[in-house]
Design a protein around this motif. Structure first.
Motif, PDB file in Angstrom:
ATOM      1  N   ALA A 131       0.828  -1.212   0.000  1.00  0.00           N
ATOM      2  CA  ALA A 131       0.000   0.000   0.000  1.00  0.00           C
ATOM      3  C   ALA A 131       0.859   1.258   0.000  1.00  0.00           C
ATOM      4  CB  ALA A 131      -0.937  -0.008   1.210  1.00  0.00           C
ATOM      5  N   ALA A 132       1.855   1.312   0.867  1.00  0.00           N
ATOM      6  CA  ALA A 132       2.718   2.498   0.935  1.00  0.00           C
ATOM      7  C   ALA A 132       3.459   2.696  -0.380  1.00  0.00           C
ATOM      8  CB  ALA A 132       3.700   2.380   2.094  1.00  0.00           C
ATOM      9  N   GLY A 133       3.901   1.615  -0.991  1.00  0.00           N
ATOM     10  CA  GLY A 133       4.582   1.720  -2.280  1.00  0.00           C
ATOM     11  C   GLY A 133       3.695   2.324  -3.348  1.00  0.00           C
ATOM     12  N   GLU A 134       2.447   1.904  -3.391  1.00  0.00           N
ATOM     13  CA  GLU A 134       1.510   2.447  -4.385  1.00  0.00           C
ATOM     14  C   GLU A 134       1.196   3.917  -4.102  1.00  0.00           C
ATOM     15  OE1 GLU A 134       0.438   1.082  -7.296  1.00  0.00           O
ATOM     16  OE2 GLU A 134       1.945  -0.408  -6.738  1.00  0.00           O
ATOM     17  N   PHE A 135       1.043   4.277  -2.846  1.00  0.00           N
ATOM     18  CA  PHE A 135       0.759   5.676  -2.510  1.00  0.00           C
ATOM     19  C   PHE A 135       1.968   6.565  -2.818  1.00  0.00           C
ATOM     20  CE2 PHE A 135      -3.139   4.204  -0.871  1.00  0.00           C
ATOM     21  CZ  PHE A 135      -3.957   5.302  -0.705  1.00  0.00           C
ATOM     22  N   GLU A 136       3.159   6.059  -2.581  1.00  0.00           N
ATOM     23  CA  GLU A 136       4.352   6.835  -2.921  1.00  0.00           C
ATOM     24  C   GLU A 136       4.467   7.008  -4.434  1.00  0.00           C
ATOM     25  OE1 GLU A 136       7.223   4.516  -0.778  1.00  0.00           O
ATOM     26  OE2 GLU A 136       6.780   5.563   1.116  1.00  0.00           O
ATOM     27  N   ARG A 137       4.160   5.956  -5.203  1.00  0.00           N
ATOM     28  CA  ARG A 137       4.183   6.073  -6.667  1.00  0.00           C
ATOM     29  C   ARG A 137       3.127   7.052  -7.172  1.00  0.00           C
ATOM     30  NH1 ARG A 137       6.480   1.275  -6.192  1.00  0.00           N
ATOM     31  NH2 ARG A 137       4.747  -0.141  -5.936  1.00  0.00           N
ATOM     32  N   ALA A 138       2.052   7.217  -6.427  1.00  0.00           N
ATOM     33  CA  ALA A 138       0.994   8.161  -6.806  1.00  0.00           C
ATOM     34  C   ALA A 138       1.336   9.593  -6.404  1.00  0.00           C
ATOM     35  CB  ALA A 138      -0.338   7.740  -6.184  1.00  0.00           C
ATOM     36  N   GLY A 139       2.488   9.802  -5.757  1.00  0.00           N
ATOM     37  CA  GLY A 139       2.938  11.147  -5.427  1.00  0.00           C
ATOM     38  C   GLY A 139       2.788  11.572  -3.980  1.00  0.00           C
ATOM     39  N   PHE A 140       2.359  10.667  -3.122  1.00  0.00           N
ATOM     40  CA  PHE A 140       2.192  11.013  -1.718  1.00  0.00           C
ATOM     41  C   PHE A 140       3.496  10.876  -0.947  1.00  0.00           C
ATOM     42  CE2 PHE A 140      -2.164   9.746  -2.790  1.00  0.00           C
ATOM     43  CZ  PHE A 140      -2.874  10.787  -2.231  1.00  0.00           C
ATOM     44  N   GLU A 141       3.625  11.696   0.086  1.00  0.00           N
ATOM     45  CA  GLU A 141       4.631  11.475   1.117  1.00  0.00           C
ATOM     46  C   GLU A 141       3.912  10.689   2.205  1.00  0.00           C
ATOM     47  OE1 GLU A 141       6.869  14.103   4.466  1.00  0.00           O
ATOM     48  OE2 GLU A 141       6.824  14.950   2.433  1.00  0.00           O
ATOM     49  N   VAL A 142       4.322   9.456   2.426  1.00  0.00           N
ATOM     50  CA  VAL A 142       3.572   8.531   3.285  1.00  0.00           C
ATOM     51  C   VAL A 142       4.239   8.374   4.637  1.00  0.00           C
ATOM     52  CG1 VAL A 142       2.772   6.146   3.542  1.00  0.00           C
ATOM     53  CG2 VAL A 142       2.706   7.251   1.300  1.00  0.00           C
ATOM     54  N   THR A 143       3.434   8.576   5.684  1.00  0.00           N
ATOM     55  CA  THR A 143       3.815   8.154   7.025  1.00  0.00           C
ATOM     56  C   THR A 143       2.996   6.903   7.297  1.00  0.00           C
ATOM     57  OG1 THR A 143       4.278  10.410   7.766  1.00  0.00           O
ATOM     58  CG2 THR A 143       3.873   8.751   9.472  1.00  0.00           C
ATOM     59  N   ARG A 144       3.677   5.814   7.525  1.00  0.00           N
ATOM     60  CA  ARG A 144       2.998   4.527   7.710  1.00  0.00           C
ATOM     61  C   ARG A 144       2.378   4.451   9.104  1.00  0.00           C
ATOM     62  NH1 ARG A 144       6.667   0.259   4.423  1.00  0.00           N
ATOM     63  NH2 ARG A 144       7.158   1.643   2.690  1.00  0.00           N
ATOM     64  N   ALA A 145       1.122   4.058   9.135  1.00  0.00           N
ATOM     65  CA  ALA A 145       0.400   3.870  10.397  1.00  0.00           C
ATOM     66  C   ALA A 145      -0.236   2.483  10.371  1.00  0.00           C
ATOM     67  CB  ALA A 145      -0.647   4.965  10.583  1.00  0.00           C
ATOM     68  N   PRO A 146       0.595   1.435  10.515  1.00  0.00           N
ATOM     69  CA  PRO A 146       0.079   0.067  10.427  1.00  0.00           C
ATOM     70  C   PRO A 146      -0.673  -0.339  11.683  1.00  0.00           C
ATOM     71  CG  PRO A 146       2.407   0.019  10.951  1.00  0.00           C
ATOM     72  CD  PRO A 146       2.044   1.468  10.724  1.00  0.00           C
ATOM     73  N   THR A 147      -1.640  -1.207  11.493  1.00  0.00           N
ATOM     74  CA  THR A 147      -2.398  -1.724  12.626  1.00  0.00           C
ATOM     75  C   THR A 147      -2.454  -3.247  12.562  1.00  0.00           C
ATOM     76  OG1 THR A 147      -4.437  -1.470  13.904  1.00  0.00           O
ATOM     77  CG2 THR A 147      -4.681  -1.591  11.512  1.00  0.00           C
ATOM     78  N   ALA A 148      -2.829  -3.845  13.661  1.00  0.00           N
ATOM     79  CA  ALA A 148      -3.138  -5.279  13.776  1.00  0.00           C
ATOM     80  C   ALA A 148      -2.042  -6.177  13.224  1.00  0.00           C
ATOM     81  CB  ALA A 148      -4.482  -5.570  13.104  1.00  0.00           C
ATOM     82  N   ARG A 149      -0.937  -6.203  13.896  1.00  0.00           N
ATOM     83  CA  ARG A 149       0.149  -7.096  13.492  1.00  0.00           C
ATOM     84  C   ARG A 149      -0.244  -8.536  13.823  1.00  0.00           C
ATOM     85  NH1 ARG A 149       4.902  -4.219  12.601  1.00  0.00           N
ATOM     86  NH2 ARG A 149       4.597  -2.016  13.002  1.00  0.00           N
ATOM     87  N   PHE A 150      -0.290  -9.366  12.799  1.00  0.00           N
ATOM     88  CA  PHE A 150      -0.699 -10.762  12.978  1.00  0.00           C
ATOM     89  C   PHE A 150       0.480 -11.712  13.039  1.00  0.00           C
ATOM     90  CE2 PHE A 150      -5.033 -10.260  10.656  1.00  0.00           C
ATOM     91  CZ  PHE A 150      -5.513  -9.521  11.703  1.00  0.00           C
ATOM     92  N   GLY A 151       1.663 -11.272  12.630  1.00  0.00           N
ATOM     93  CA  GLY A 151       2.797 -12.174  12.466  1.00  0.00           C
ATOM     94  C   GLY A 151       3.517 -12.549  13.736  1.00  0.00           C
ATOM     95  N   THR A 152       3.187 -11.928  14.846  1.00  0.00           N
ATOM     96  CA  THR A 152       3.893 -12.206  16.092  1.00  0.00           C
ATOM     97  C   THR A 152       2.906 -12.745  17.114  1.00  0.00           C
ATOM     98  OG1 THR A 152       5.373 -10.380  15.613  1.00  0.00           O
ATOM     99  CG2 THR A 152       5.349 -11.193  17.873  1.00  0.00           C
ATOM    100  N   ARG A 153       3.225 -13.892  17.663  1.00  0.00           N
ATOM    101  CA  ARG A 153       2.382 -14.458  18.724  1.00  0.00           C
ATOM    102  C   ARG A 153       2.656 -13.709  20.012  1.00  0.00           C
ATOM    103  NH1 ARG A 153       2.105 -20.846  18.205  1.00  0.00           N
ATOM    104  NH2 ARG A 153       0.455 -20.435  19.680  1.00  0.00           N
ATOM    105  N   LEU A 154       1.626 -13.522  20.798  1.00  0.00           N
ATOM    106  CA  LEU A 154       1.784 -12.756  22.028  1.00  0.00           C
ATOM    107  C   LEU A 154       2.672 -13.473  23.033  1.00  0.00           C
ATOM    108  CD1 LEU A 154      -1.806 -11.326  22.462  1.00  0.00           C
ATOM    109  CD2 LEU A 154       0.226 -10.188  21.588  1.00  0.00           C
ATOM    110  N   SER A 155       2.327 -14.701  23.354  1.00  0.00           N
ATOM    111  CA  SER A 155       3.145 -15.440  24.320  1.00  0.00           C
ATOM    112  C   SER A 155       2.940 -16.940  24.093  1.00  0.00           C
ATOM    113  CB  SER A 155       2.760 -15.060  25.754  1.00  0.00           C
ATOM    114  OG  SER A 155       1.397 -15.328  25.967  1.00  0.00           O
ATOM    115  N   PRO A 156       3.580 -17.474  23.076  1.00  0.00           N
ATOM    116  CA  PRO A 156       3.394 -18.904  22.811  1.00  0.00           C
ATOM    117  C   PRO A 156       4.054 -19.765  23.877  1.00  0.00           C
ATOM    118  CG  PRO A 156       5.100 -18.020  21.404  1.00  0.00           C
ATOM    119  CD  PRO A 156       4.513 -16.852  22.174  1.00  0.00           C
ATOM    120  N   SER A 157       3.319 -20.755  24.320  1.00  0.00           N
ATOM    121  CA  SER A 157       3.945 -21.719  25.219  1.00  0.00           C
ATOM    122  C   SER A 157       4.659 -22.757  24.351  1.00  0.00           C
ATOM    123  CB  SER A 157       2.885 -22.391  26.094  1.00  0.00           C
ATOM    124  OG  SER A 157       2.091 -23.248  25.302  1.00  0.00           O
ATOM    125  N   ARG A 158       5.564 -23.475  24.935  1.00  0.00           N
ATOM    126  CA  ARG A 158       6.289 -24.477  24.147  1.00  0.00           C
ATOM    127  C   ARG A 158       5.341 -25.546  23.629  1.00  0.00           C
ATOM    128  NH1 ARG A 158      11.391 -25.910  27.726  1.00  0.00           N
ATOM    129  NH2 ARG A 158       9.782 -27.278  28.480  1.00  0.00           N
TER     130      ARG A 158
END
Length: 189
Positions: A131-158
């Motif tokens: 998304a940021a890449g497309e907005f930058e190509r469209a001429g915007f100066e982008v400050t990224r404000a990402p939400t809801a990180r899914f890639g990191t588990r909060l506290s996985p037990s073994r």
């Protein structure tokens, strides 16, 4: 798979009142149309609510105007659903970009409304790189404000880290969609 897509720091509003952007742009990601509990009035889907809530938080912290961006599918306009949700929660939406069919369209159509400006871009962390890449190509100066990180588990037990979990199928689908979109945009430049 998602962790590799989720780059960039979390955005924090400036404590001194200075602005890094002229507007907040919130990207759509799906609405629900079969909602008898709401008299069949379309509602934001679960992923979209995450983006809208974060955009609303940033709006309250910064006072920046909001642009919502999303197209129509099945005779439901996503941008109008987004606008209604935000206004029900006390925000004013200044711009409604209602014709997008893709992230690239989100950027191009938003540029037609805003011109070249500085934006706080709100989308999921796993979608931000494309998304940021497309907005930058469209001429915007982008400050990224990402939400809801899914890639990191909060506290996985073994123990439970090795158990199958249907949520990971959904995360894999999101990651594959994103990597496919990135490849498509790279080849179609």
């Amino acid at each position: 798979m998602l962790k590799g897509l989720e780059t960039g720091a979390v955005f924090h509003a400036s404590k001194d009142g200075s602005q890094t952007a002229d507007a907040i742009v919130i990207l759509g990601t799906g609405v629900l149309g079969n909602t008898p509990e709401y008299d069949m009035k379309p509602q934001p889907g679960a992923l979209l609510i995450q983006r809208l809530r974060y955009g609303l938080k940033l709006h309250k912290e910064t006072g920046l105007p909001i642009l919502v961006s999303g197209g129509s599918r099945y005779n439901i306009n996503e941008a109008q659903v987004m606008k209604a949700f935000l206004e029900e929660h006390g925000a004013t939406v200044r711009w409604t970009e209602a014709d997008s069919r893709s992230t690239r369209d989100n950027a191009r159509n938003s540029a037609a409304l805003l011109g070249q400006s500085r934006v706080l871009l709100v989308t999921h962390a796993w979608h931000m790189r494309r998304a940021a890449g497309e907005f930058e190509r469209a001429g915007f100066e982008v400050t990224r404000a990402p939400t809801a990180r899914f890639g990191t588990r909060l506290s996985p037990s073994r123990f439970d880290a090795w158990l199958p979990d249907v949520r990971y199928l959904r995360k894999s689908q999101l990651a594959l969609h994103e990597y496919t979109g990135m490849a498509w945009y790279w080849f179609s430049k």
